[in-house]
Motif scaffolding. Structure first.
Motif, short mmCIF file in Angstrom:
data_model
loop_
_atom_site.label_atom_id
_atom_site.label_comp_id
_atom_site.label_asym_id
_atom_site.label_seq_id
_atom_site.Cartn_x
_atom_site.Cartn_y
_atom_site.Cartn_z
N GLY A 66 74.67 18.98 100.63
CA GLY A 66 73.74 18.71 99.55
C GLY A 66 73.25 17.28 99.58
N VAL A 67 72.01 17.08 99.18
CA VAL A 67 71.40 15.75 99.12
C VAL A 67 70.81 15.57 97.73
CG1 VAL A 67 69.67 14.21 100.10
CG2 VAL A 67 70.84 15.85 101.58
N ASP A 68 71.06 14.43 97.10
CA ASP A 68 70.47 14.16 95.80
C ASP A 68 70.30 12.65 95.62
OD1 ASP A 68 70.16 16.11 93.13
OD2 ASP A 68 70.25 13.98 92.68
N ILE A 69 69.23 12.26 94.96
CA ILE A 69 68.93 10.85 94.76
C ILE A 69 69.75 10.23 93.63
CG2 ILE A 69 67.03 11.27 93.14
CD1 ILE A 69 65.51 8.99 94.42
N SER A 70 70.28 11.06 92.72
CA SER A 70 70.93 10.57 91.50
C SER A 70 72.41 10.32 91.69
CB SER A 70 70.74 11.59 90.37
OG SER A 70 71.63 11.34 89.31
N PRO A 71 72.91 9.10 91.50
CA PRO A 71 74.35 8.84 91.56
C PRO A 71 75.13 9.68 90.55
CG PRO A 71 73.14 6.77 91.63
CD PRO A 71 72.14 7.84 91.32
N ARG A 96 85.90 21.51 92.74
CA ARG A 96 87.16 21.85 93.40
C ARG A 96 86.98 22.23 94.86
NH1 ARG A 96 87.33 27.38 93.71
NH2 ARG A 96 85.98 28.53 92.26
N LEU A 97 85.78 22.61 95.27
CA LEU A 97 85.56 22.99 96.66
C LEU A 97 85.25 21.79 97.56
CD1 LEU A 97 83.46 26.26 96.16
CD2 LEU A 97 85.87 26.05 96.77
N HIS A 98 85.30 20.58 97.02
CA HIS A 98 85.10 19.35 97.79
C HIS A 98 83.78 19.42 98.58
CE1 HIS A 98 89.17 18.36 96.67
NE2 HIS A 98 89.61 19.48 97.20
N LEU A 99 82.70 19.44 97.84
CA LEU A 99 81.38 19.62 98.44
C LEU A 99 80.95 18.39 99.24
CD1 LEU A 99 79.56 21.23 95.38
CD2 LEU A 99 80.76 22.38 97.26
N ASP A 100 80.20 18.64 100.30
CA ASP A 100 79.63 17.58 101.13
C ASP A 100 78.27 17.22 100.54
OD1 ASP A 100 78.64 15.89 103.06
OD2 ASP A 100 78.41 17.44 104.60
N VAL A 101 78.24 16.11 99.79
CA VAL A 101 77.02 15.70 99.10
C VAL A 101 76.69 14.26 99.46
CG1 VAL A 101 75.91 15.43 96.85
CG2 VAL A 101 77.57 17.26 97.20
N ARG A 102 75.42 14.01 99.77
CA ARG A 102 74.97 12.68 100.17
C ARG A 102 74.00 12.13 99.13
NH1 ARG A 102 75.67 13.33 105.83
NH2 ARG A 102 77.09 15.12 106.08
N GLN A 103 74.13 10.85 98.80
CA GLN A 103 73.20 10.22 97.86
C GLN A 103 72.06 9.59 98.66
OE1 GLN A 103 74.76 7.19 95.19
NE2 GLN A 103 72.67 6.52 94.76
N GLN A 104 71.00 10.35 98.82
CA GLN A 104 69.80 9.92 99.53
C GLN A 104 68.62 10.72 99.00
OE1 GLN A 104 71.55 10.71 103.65
NE2 GLN A 104 70.22 8.96 104.11
N THR A 105 67.42 10.25 99.31
CA THR A 105 66.26 11.11 99.09
C THR A 105 66.25 12.16 100.19
OG1 THR A 105 64.74 9.84 100.47
CG2 THR A 105 64.96 9.16 98.16
N ALA A 106 65.59 13.26 99.92
CA ALA A 106 65.47 14.31 100.92
C ALA A 106 64.79 13.78 102.19
CB ALA A 106 64.68 15.48 100.35
N GLU A 107 63.75 12.97 102.00
CA GLU A 107 63.02 12.45 103.16
C GLU A 107 63.90 11.55 104.02
OE1 GLU A 107 60.71 10.88 99.72
OE2 GLU A 107 62.39 12.28 99.76
N SER A 125 65.63 24.43 97.98
CA SER A 125 65.48 23.48 96.88
C SER A 125 65.21 24.28 95.62
CB SER A 125 64.34 22.51 97.17
OG SER A 125 64.07 21.68 96.06
N VAL A 126 66.08 24.14 94.63
CA VAL A 126 65.92 24.86 93.36
C VAL A 126 65.59 23.82 92.28
CG1 VAL A 126 67.04 26.32 91.65
CG2 VAL A 126 67.50 26.67 94.08
N PHE A 127 64.33 23.78 91.86
CA PHE A 127 63.86 22.78 90.91
C PHE A 127 64.26 21.38 91.39
CE2 PHE A 127 63.63 26.67 88.67
CZ PHE A 127 62.71 26.52 87.65
N GLY A 128 64.16 21.17 92.69
CA GLY A 128 64.64 19.94 93.30
C GLY A 128 63.58 19.21 94.09
N ALA A 129 63.97 18.70 95.26
CA ALA A 129 63.11 17.81 96.03
C ALA A 129 61.79 18.45 96.43
CB ALA A 129 63.85 17.32 97.26
N ALA A 130 61.76 19.76 96.64
CA ALA A 130 60.52 20.41 97.05
C ALA A 130 59.43 20.25 96.00
CB ALA A 130 60.76 21.89 97.31
N TRP A 131 59.83 20.13 94.73
CA TRP A 131 58.87 19.98 93.65
C TRP A 131 58.50 18.51 93.42
CZ3 TRP A 131 60.03 21.69 87.90
CH2 TRP A 131 58.83 21.93 87.24
N PHE A 132 59.38 17.60 93.81
CA PHE A 132 59.22 16.20 93.45
C PHE A 132 59.01 15.28 94.67
CE2 PHE A 132 61.48 18.22 89.97
CZ PHE A 132 60.74 17.79 88.88
#
Length: 223
Positions: free
Chosen positions: A77-82, A92-103, A118-125
């Motif tokens: 997963g990628v998300d801009i928001s800390p 609990r599943l220890h997700l692999d998430v990165r703090q970056q913009t999609a680009e 992208s569900v209501f996510g980077a594809a829209w923004f």
């Protein structure tokens, strides 16, 4: 990192409630494309996910990502928001998430993905002229890209629009981010122009008693 955008999404993420412990079917993880709980299609939109390498662009608190991991996907997963990234990493599943913009993530990496979504996510923004070629380049042959968000709020008002995030502090100035509003047929054309095939775009009707449907767009990289 666009600091102003990150701050706006922190405001939004901090105000969002977490998912219920279980959905209407009693499941502890599930995939939801729409803004309505227990409504609409599931992860099958992406094809088979067990063993697949899947990318969530704008993963938020990781609810959909966790479901794919539970089904055996190798999901990132990628998300801009800390704030949102911190919530996702608490899972609990220890997700692999990165703090970056999609680009930033797509342009810097080398791994290919079986599916991206992208569900209501980077594809829209994110400007589709920038994002769509980046996604296409990182999909394996036959790989699926799908995204969902609200249909345009106003007929005839298309392209970049402003979304407001209001901080909870009294008197605080609102924060704004851009979103890209297009009708289904325009999204379909944009995907085809970016090289995607087998493109579909439709509005999922809302549940009874609700007014707003959900736009779902899907395409694939040629096999």
């Amino acid at each position: 990192m666009r600091e102003q955008d990150a701050g706006a999404w922190d405001v939004w993420g901090a105000a969002r409630p977490g998912r219920k412990e279980r959905n209407a079917a009693g499941a502890s993880t599930w995939f939801n494309w729409t803004q309505w709980p227990d409504h609409g299609p599931d992860e099958k939109v992406l094809g088979g996910v067990s063993g697949a390498r899947v990318l969530d662009l704008g993963c938020g608190n990781g609810g959909n990502l966790a479901h794919l991991v539970a089904l055996g996907a190798e999901a990132t997963g990628v998300d801009i928001s800390p704030v949102q990234v911190a919530k996702a990493r608490e899972h609990r599943l220890h997700l692999d998430v990165r703090q970056q913009t999609a680009e930033e993530f797509l342009a810097a990496g080398t791994h290919e993905f079986t599916a991206a979504y992208s569900v209501f996510g980077a594809a829209w923004f994110t400007d589709p002229a920038e994002l769509l070629p980046l996604v296409h380049a990182r999909l394996t042959p036959g790989g699926v890209y799908a995204f969902s968000h609200n249909p345009p709020a106003l007929d005839g008002c298309y392209g970049p629009q402003a979304s407001q995030m209001q901080p909870p502090e009294k008197g605080a100035e609102p924060l704004y981010v851009k979103r890209w509003d297009y009708e289904a047929d325009t999204w379909a054309r944009l995907l085809r122009e970016a090289g995607f095939t087998n493109v579909t775009a439709e509005v999922i009707a809302p549940p009874e008693g609700k007014r707003t449907g959900t736009l779902l767009v899907r395409g694939a990289r040629a096999a």
